[in-house]
Write a protein that holds these residues in place. Structure first.
Motif, PDB file in Angstrom:
ATOM      1  N   GLU A 107      29.744 -31.637  -9.070  1.00 65.53           N
ATOM      2  CA  GLU A 107      30.971 -31.354  -8.130  1.00 65.53           C
ATOM      3  C   GLU A 107      31.322 -32.501  -7.321  1.00 65.53           C
ATOM      4  OE1 GLU A 107      29.600 -29.131  -4.212  1.00 65.53           O
ATOM      5  OE2 GLU A 107      31.323 -27.750  -4.506  1.00 65.53           O
ATOM      6  N   GLY A 108      30.055 -33.206  -7.131  1.00 66.82           N
ATOM      7  CA  GLY A 108      30.315 -34.724  -6.603  1.00 66.82           C
ATOM      8  C   GLY A 108      28.995 -35.495  -6.133  1.00 66.82           C
ATOM      9  N   ILE A 109      29.296 -36.655  -5.848  1.00 70.21           N
ATOM     10  CA  ILE A 109      27.939 -37.623  -5.581  1.00 70.21           C
ATOM     11  C   ILE A 109      28.160 -38.168  -4.222  1.00 70.21           C
ATOM     12  CG2 ILE A 109      26.968 -39.498  -6.161  1.00 70.21           C
ATOM     13  CD1 ILE A 109      27.878 -39.022  -9.044  1.00 70.21           C
ATOM     14  N   GLU A 110      27.045 -38.197  -3.437  1.00 67.57           N
ATOM     15  CA  GLU A 110      27.016 -38.870  -2.209  1.00 67.57           C
ATOM     16  C   GLU A 110      26.318 -39.956  -2.040  1.00 67.57           C
ATOM     17  OE1 GLU A 110      27.607 -34.809   0.358  1.00 67.57           O
ATOM     18  OE2 GLU A 110      26.173 -36.126   0.963  1.00 67.57           O
ATOM     19  N   VAL A 111      26.743 -41.028  -1.833  1.00 67.33           N
ATOM     20  CA  VAL A 111      25.814 -42.318  -1.960  1.00 67.33           C
ATOM     21  C   VAL A 111      25.756 -42.616  -0.449  1.00 67.33           C
ATOM     22  CG1 VAL A 111      25.265 -44.777  -2.556  1.00 67.33           C
ATOM     23  CG2 VAL A 111      26.528 -43.277  -4.029  1.00 67.33           C
ATOM     24  N   LEU A 112      24.304 -42.518   0.080  1.00 64.52           N
ATOM     25  CA  LEU A 112      23.975 -42.852   1.544  1.00 64.52           C
ATOM     26  C   LEU A 112      23.467 -44.221   1.678  1.00 64.52           C
ATOM     27  CD1 LEU A 112      24.075 -39.894   1.064  1.00 64.52           C
ATOM     28  CD2 LEU A 112      22.558 -39.540   3.001  1.00 64.52           C
ATOM     29  N   ARG A 113      24.159 -45.292   2.265  1.00 67.96           N
ATOM     30  CA  ARG A 113      23.856 -46.485   2.400  1.00 67.96           C
ATOM     31  C   ARG A 113      22.812 -46.668   3.660  1.00 67.96           C
ATOM     32  NH1 ARG A 113      29.270 -46.504   1.171  1.00 67.96           N
ATOM     33  NH2 ARG A 113      29.844 -47.701   3.133  1.00 67.96           N
ATOM     34  N   GLY A 114      21.806 -47.616   3.680  1.00 68.90           N
ATOM     35  CA  GLY A 114      20.976 -47.682   4.571  1.00 68.90           C
ATOM     36  C   GLY A 114      19.915 -46.647   4.751  1.00 68.90           C
ATOM     37  N   PRO A 115      18.829 -46.980   5.326  1.00 71.56           N
ATOM     38  CA  PRO A 115      17.429 -46.195   5.433  1.00 71.56           C
ATOM     39  C   PRO A 115      17.838 -44.709   5.717  1.00 71.56           C
ATOM     40  CG  PRO A 115      17.065 -48.115   6.448  1.00 71.56           C
ATOM     41  CD  PRO A 115      18.543 -47.961   6.368  1.00 71.56           C
ATOM     42  N   GLN A 116      17.369 -43.810   4.994  1.00 75.58           N
ATOM     43  CA  GLN A 116      17.401 -42.236   5.062  1.00 75.58           C
ATOM     44  C   GLN A 116      16.076 -41.719   5.361  1.00 75.58           C
ATOM     45  OE1 GLN A 116      20.377 -41.441   5.498  1.00 75.58           O
ATOM     46  NE2 GLN A 116      21.208 -43.343   4.866  1.00 75.58           N
ATOM     47  N   GLY A 117      15.204 -42.531   6.010  1.00 74.79           N
ATOM     48  CA  GLY A 117      13.556 -42.066   5.861  1.00 74.79           C
ATOM     49  C   GLY A 117      13.575 -40.621   6.650  1.00 74.79           C
ATOM     50  N   THR A 118      14.306 -40.319   7.814  1.00 72.72           N
ATOM     51  CA  THR A 118      13.992 -39.169   8.582  1.00 72.72           C
ATOM     52  C   THR A 118      14.363 -37.862   7.757  1.00 72.72           C
ATOM     53  OG1 THR A 118      14.727 -40.613  10.444  1.00 72.72           O
ATOM     54  CG2 THR A 118      14.593 -38.325  10.718  1.00 72.72           C
ATOM     55  N   LEU A 119      15.480 -37.870   7.375  1.00 71.74           N
ATOM     56  CA  LEU A 119      16.100 -36.492   6.656  1.00 71.74           C
ATOM     57  C   LEU A 119      15.386 -36.446   5.115  1.00 71.74           C
ATOM     58  CD1 LEU A 119      19.215 -35.443   8.482  1.00 71.74           C
ATOM     59  CD2 LEU A 119      16.837 -34.826   9.001  1.00 71.74           C
ATOM     60  N   TRP A 120      15.878 -37.532   4.825  1.00 72.10           N
ATOM     61  CA  TRP A 120      15.569 -37.514   2.922  1.00 72.10           C
ATOM     62  C   TRP A 120      14.233 -37.783   2.502  1.00 72.10           C
ATOM     63  CZ3 TRP A 120      19.148 -35.210   0.237  1.00 72.10           C
ATOM     64  CH2 TRP A 120      20.471 -34.810   1.000  1.00 72.10           C
ATOM     65  N   GLY A 121      13.459 -38.636   3.222  1.00 71.41           N
ATOM     66  CA  GLY A 121      12.085 -38.922   3.085  1.00 71.41           C
ATOM     67  C   GLY A 121      11.714 -40.146   2.108  1.00 71.41           C
ATOM     68  N   ARG A 122      10.730 -39.956   1.393  1.00 73.55           N
ATOM     69  CA  ARG A 122      10.221 -41.054   0.508  1.00 73.55           C
ATOM     70  C   ARG A 122      11.031 -41.613  -0.515  1.00 73.55           C
ATOM     71  NH1 ARG A 122       7.620 -39.175  -4.798  1.00 73.55           N
ATOM     72  NH2 ARG A 122       6.095 -40.897  -4.308  1.00 73.55           N
ATOM     73  N   ASN A 123      10.836 -42.966  -0.355  1.00 73.89           N
ATOM     74  CA  ASN A 123      11.537 -43.995  -1.520  1.00 73.89           C
ATOM     75  C   ASN A 123      13.067 -43.911  -1.247  1.00 73.89           C
ATOM     76  OD1 ASN A 123       8.816 -44.136  -2.571  1.00 73.89           O
ATOM     77  ND2 ASN A 123       9.376 -42.609  -4.168  1.00 73.89           N
ATOM     78  N   SER A 124      13.471 -43.430   0.042  1.00 75.80           N
ATOM     79  CA  SER A 124      14.937 -43.799   0.300  1.00 75.80           C
ATOM     80  C   SER A 124      14.971 -44.961   1.332  1.00 75.80           C
ATOM     81  CB  SER A 124      15.550 -42.447   0.848  1.00 75.80           C
ATOM     82  OG  SER A 124      14.943 -42.076   2.161  1.00 75.80           O
ATOM     83  N   THR A 125      14.203 -46.087   0.984  1.00 79.48           N
ATOM     84  CA  THR A 125      14.298 -47.256   1.977  1.00 79.48           C
ATOM     85  C   THR A 125      15.330 -47.761   2.250  1.00 79.48           C
ATOM     86  OG1 THR A 125      12.293 -47.719   0.489  1.00 79.48           O
ATOM     87  CG2 THR A 125      12.852 -49.303   2.162  1.00 79.48           C
ATOM     88  N   VAL A 126      16.455 -47.813   1.396  1.00 74.27           N
ATOM     89  CA  VAL A 126      17.640 -48.530   1.471  1.00 74.27           C
ATOM     90  C   VAL A 126      18.729 -47.501   1.263  1.00 74.27           C
ATOM     91  CG1 VAL A 126      17.016 -50.785   1.464  1.00 74.27           C
ATOM     92  CG2 VAL A 126      17.966 -49.592  -0.776  1.00 74.27           C
ATOM     93  N   GLY A 127      18.525 -46.589   1.014  1.00 74.74           N
ATOM     94  CA  GLY A 127      19.454 -45.534   0.604  1.00 74.74           C
ATOM     95  C   GLY A 127      19.285 -44.289  -0.214  1.00 74.74           C
ATOM     96  N   ALA A 128      20.018 -43.229  -0.384  1.00 79.75           N
ATOM     97  CA  ALA A 128      19.703 -42.276  -1.122  1.00 79.75           C
ATOM     98  C   ALA A 128      21.126 -41.705  -1.984  1.00 79.75           C
ATOM     99  CB  ALA A 128      19.420 -40.981  -0.459  1.00 79.75           C
ATOM    100  N   VAL A 129      21.112 -41.305  -3.014  1.00 78.39           N
ATOM    101  CA  VAL A 129      22.054 -40.972  -4.100  1.00 78.39           C
ATOM    102  C   VAL A 129      21.944 -39.306  -4.082  1.00 78.39           C
ATOM    103  CG1 VAL A 129      23.184 -40.715  -6.214  1.00 78.39           C
ATOM    104  CG2 VAL A 129      22.294 -43.169  -5.296  1.00 78.39           C
TER     105      VAL A 129
END
Length: 822
Positions: free
Chosen positions: A173-195
């Motif tokens: 359906e789509g892809i979201e690339v979150l730039r910057g640390p996402q450690g609060t909501l997305w957790g482990r290993n999202s040091t600089v972002g999450a896909v």
């Protein structure tokens, strides 16, 4: 989530036999209709205006909001709520299914040029995709080695392995690339972002689908399709399949031949026994085997939506992925005279044989008007083997024991299993304080054996230079966390957000051993292969110490943010956020420390001309501590292994801008660009991939090393930009013709922390993709050219075998797809 309807192009289906788990799911589904007494009149479908949770629940599919200019509002789930992209105070790139299809995105490697500051590579020795965001990443974070700094999620479920929907994007359906640390909501290993990849979910009451097929050069063909099937008033199934295949881009070179007398002279000069002299066998080099850089991937997904009650719904999916392609090849940056760039003198026929199974589940319960509870769980099982030519034919043997080194990497067996569980409780509706809190637990149990034989001259020379088998029978990961985040809506314009997450990680290596060549002259000089057990084979010794080790640690990551709506069209925000990646164990039972990141960011999101033009900006500074650098090294005692070290840190700052414009009713333009500056902290690095100074005086445990303090981080061009433009011609027969172009430019970028000069750098380049699409009602045909100027774009480089080698993005490819919706 995306309000625009998915438009898919592309490719077909290979027959897949239903596994027992699939049959069980189908049997279970068959009883749902009779088990429920709900009717369509009783149901409140997710996304309906009458559903109080629809505005905030990440499981909801909001009703599209369309401006007077015809541009649909983009809805994202970056905050684990469904919110407008323009009202979400995070640097996000949201790629709809239509955008992915227009750019013929198949894997994560195709996504990167659509996102500012995003880079990715496919490392040949494991075929693993590694991602870099805002200049921070880890090329050595390969499958069994370490975790990435950019975390991948499928339907909000962490994916520790780049397989399945992460590797072969289908029915997305789509892809979201979150730039910057996402450690609060997305957790482990999202040091600089999450896909976060969102797959298409089943839809109640709909009987629809699509099928697509395509062909192209390099004998490319593929098909994909999906069908949505209602099975009752309150339940629906969706079945999606895909198969993509093309020949390898890399041709095989024939052995150029060396006169017999020259071979004899070289053989004797190397100390060979005159009585055992033999000529090099040209048949030892790959000629008719499956080529490198080939694709042969298939996947299928069966999804179920069950609206158990008006306030209780369950989405569950089973997905299987098969990869039978080949790894990317190491190619000579300067080919030998008479040889083509896309060719290799290889004595190792490549293969990949990997299969993964994934189950993803989301159970959502709307607790009254003000609260919702979500239980999100996933299970993944991965097994695979592969073979890869590491030396890349860098040098031509002069005899069976001289002039070259034959080096191969074979993953004899790998088995990874993981599961994760998240319980999320959140407020819903319009409130003075929006809050959410949750618990998380994730675990992995992994094993692997991989072999690296190195022979002098040729594979059949009978003279071992060095070889080792690395057997890790059990590596475990346990990660538990508790988190919470709240936004105080001080007024309609001012919003304050704070959040924190406590994470405890435990990692353990049990029984890991390395068995290496003992240089026993009486042992048979045979290269390692899957049929040899080095634990009992003569000629091998067990390296001491083993790899047994434990790591345990915890960390609190947090977020503070303020955002202000200047008007309905303009919003500004400022935030401070932190990210964290666990430490762990490595070869010799040693540990390495966690890495942390603090990100300071200000941004703006604006709409102009009644929403026809949208401009989003993010200005950031990142202070990185204890960056984990991984590299294969030669130790000073003659042994080899993987070293994971912590640099003192790194500094990164930059600017990202994204512009989307509907210039006229038939003209669309998007522009993104990133400015980036990086600097590595104190680090003395070793690597046997590079010819480094030896001996290593400043770090005696390494055979060779280099002080890389202050160097530029790899895959961090100072400036990069992507421009996409398309025009729609409305034809008299009711159809449309849409030409489009996607152009990309970036300045030069280092390929390693060593900053070793032009060969270790991708120079600045520009390239473009072209497309032409005709559509009439539900049928369409789409022709495309990718990398139209056939640019050779390096993604990695090394000179450990003498001449400089590199891996490259694909050459120019052309193709045509067609399909229809039903």
């Amino acid at each position: 989530m995306y309000t625009s309807a998915p438009q898919r192009r592309g490719v077909t289906r290979r027959s897949l036999t239903l596994a027992p788990i699939q049959l069980a799911v189908l049997t279970f589904v068959a009883g749902i209709g009779s088990a429920s007494a709900q009717t369509a009149a009783d149901m409140v479908r997710p996304g309906d205006a009458t559903n109080p949770a629809a505005a905030t629940s990440p499981a909801a599919t909001p009703t599209p909001a369309v401006n007077s200019n015809g541009m649909a509002e983009v809805i994202v789930t970056a905050t684990k709520r469904s919110t407008s992209l323009q009202k979400t105070p995070i640097a996000i790139t949201a790629l709809s299914a239509a955008t992915l299809a227009d750019n013929h995105v198949q894997t994560m490697l195709d996504v990167v040029q659509l996102v500012p500051g995003f880079q990715a590579t496919a490392q040949g020795d494991h075929g693993v995709t590694t991602m870099t965001l805002r200049g921070i990443g880890n090329d050595s974070a390969k499958t069994q080695y370490a975790d990435p700094e950019v975390a991948s999620f499928v339907d909000n479920i962490y994916s520790p392995r780049a397989e399945g929907a992460t590797a072969l994007l289908f029915d997305v359906e789509g892809i979201e690339v979150l730039r910057g640390p996402q450690g609060t909501l997305w957790g482990r290993n999202s040091t600089v972002g999450a896909v976060n990849i969102q797959t298409v979910k089943p839809e109640l009451g709909s009987r629809a689908g699509y099928i697509e097929g395509g062909i192209g050069d390099y004998n490319r063909y593929g098909m994909r399709g999906a069908v949505n099937i209602p099975i009752s008033d309150n339940a629906a199934l969706r079945f999606a399949v895909v198969h993509e295949q093309h020949d390898g881009y890399v041709d095989y070179q024939k052995f150029p031949g060396v006169p017999a007398e020259q071979q004899r002279a070289a053989y004797l000069a190397a100390g060979g026994d005159p009585a055992k002299f033999r000529l090099i066998n040209p048949n030892d080099f790959a000629v008719g085997d499956k080529k490198y850089n080939a694709q042969d991937q298939s996947a299928a997904r069966l999804s179920l939506l069950w609206q158990i009650t008006p306030g209780l719904r369950w989405n569950v999916a089973y997905e299987k992925f098969d990869d039978r392609g080949t790894p990317s090849a190491n190619l000579m940056q300067t080919p030998r005279p008479g040889q083509d760039h896309w060719s290799t003198l290889s004595d190792s026929a490549p293969w990949i044989d990997r299969t993964s199974h994934n189950v993803r589940s989301r159970l959502s319960w709307d607790i009254g008007q003000d609260m919702a509870l979500h239980y999100v769980a996933g299970y993944s099982k991965y097994k695979g083997t592969m073979r890869f030519d590491q030396d890349g034919g860098a040098t031509v043997p002069t005899s069976v024991i001289s002039g070259a080194k034959w080096q191969e990497h074979t993953t004899t067996d790998s088995d990874y299993r993981s599961h994760s569980h998240e319980l999320l409780l959140q407020s819903t509706g319009t409130r003075t304080v929006d809050w959410q809190t949750g618990l998380y637990y994730g675990a992995e149990k992994n094993s692997i054996r991989f072999d690296i034989p190195v022979m002098l001259g040729t594979k059949d020379s009978g003279k071992v230079d060095w070889q080792g088998s690395f057997i890790q029978p059990k590596e475990t990961v346990d990660s538990a966390a508790v988190f919470g985040q709240a936004t105080w809506n001080v007024s309609d314009q001012l919003h304050l957000t704070g959040g924190a997450r406590y994470t405890h990680d435990k990692r353990e290596n049990i029984g890991g051993r390395a068995f290496t060549w003992a240089y026993d002259a009486t042992a048979p000089q045979l290269p390692l292969n899957p049929s040899i057990d080095p634990r009992v084979q003569p000629g091998f010794k067990e390296d001491k110490p083993g790899n047994d080790g434990k790591f345990s640690g915890s960390k609190v990551t947090w977020l503070g943010r303020i955002n202000y709506d200047i008007s309905k069209d303009h919003m500004v925000y400022a935030s401070v956020s932190t990210g964290y990646k666990s430490g762990g164990t490595q070869d010799r039972g040693l540990t390495y420390q966690p890495e942390t990141l603090t990100n300071y960011e200000v941004g703006s999101k604006s709409s102009f001309m009644n929403g026809a033009v949208k401009v989003n900006n993010a200005l950031f500074y990142m202070d990185f501590k204890d960056f984990q650098f991984n590299s294969p090294v030669n130790f000073s005692d003659g042994s080899r292994g993987l070293s994971i070290e912590n640099a003192d840190g790194a500094e990164v700052y930059g600017l990202e801008t994204e512009i989307a414009a509907r210039l006229t009713p038939v003209d669309r333009l998007s522009v993104s660009f990133a400015l980036l500056k990086t600097k590595l902290g104190a680090l003395v690095a070793g690597s046997n991939d590079y010819t480094l100074p030896s001996p290593c005086a400043v770090k005696p445990e390494f055979d060779r090393c280099l002080d890389v303090t202050g160097n530029t981080l790899p895959h961090a061009p100072r400036f990069s930009t992507t421009i996409m433009y398309q025009h729609t011609f409305n034809l008299a027969n009711g159809g449309t013709l849409i030409p489009r172009v996607t152009a990309h430019y970036e300045t030069d970028a280092e390929l390693s922390v060593f900053n070793y000069g032009p060969e270790d750098r991708q120079e600045s380049y520009a390239t473009a993709d072209l497309g032409l699409r005709y559509q009439n009602k539900g049928w369409w045909v789409d022709a495309f050219v990718r990398n139209v100027n056939d640019k050779k774009i390096k993604t990695s480089a090394f000179n450990g075998f003498g001449p400089w080698l590199a891996q490259y993005k694909p050459p120019r490819t052309v193709g045509i797809n067609t399909g229809f919706d039903f």
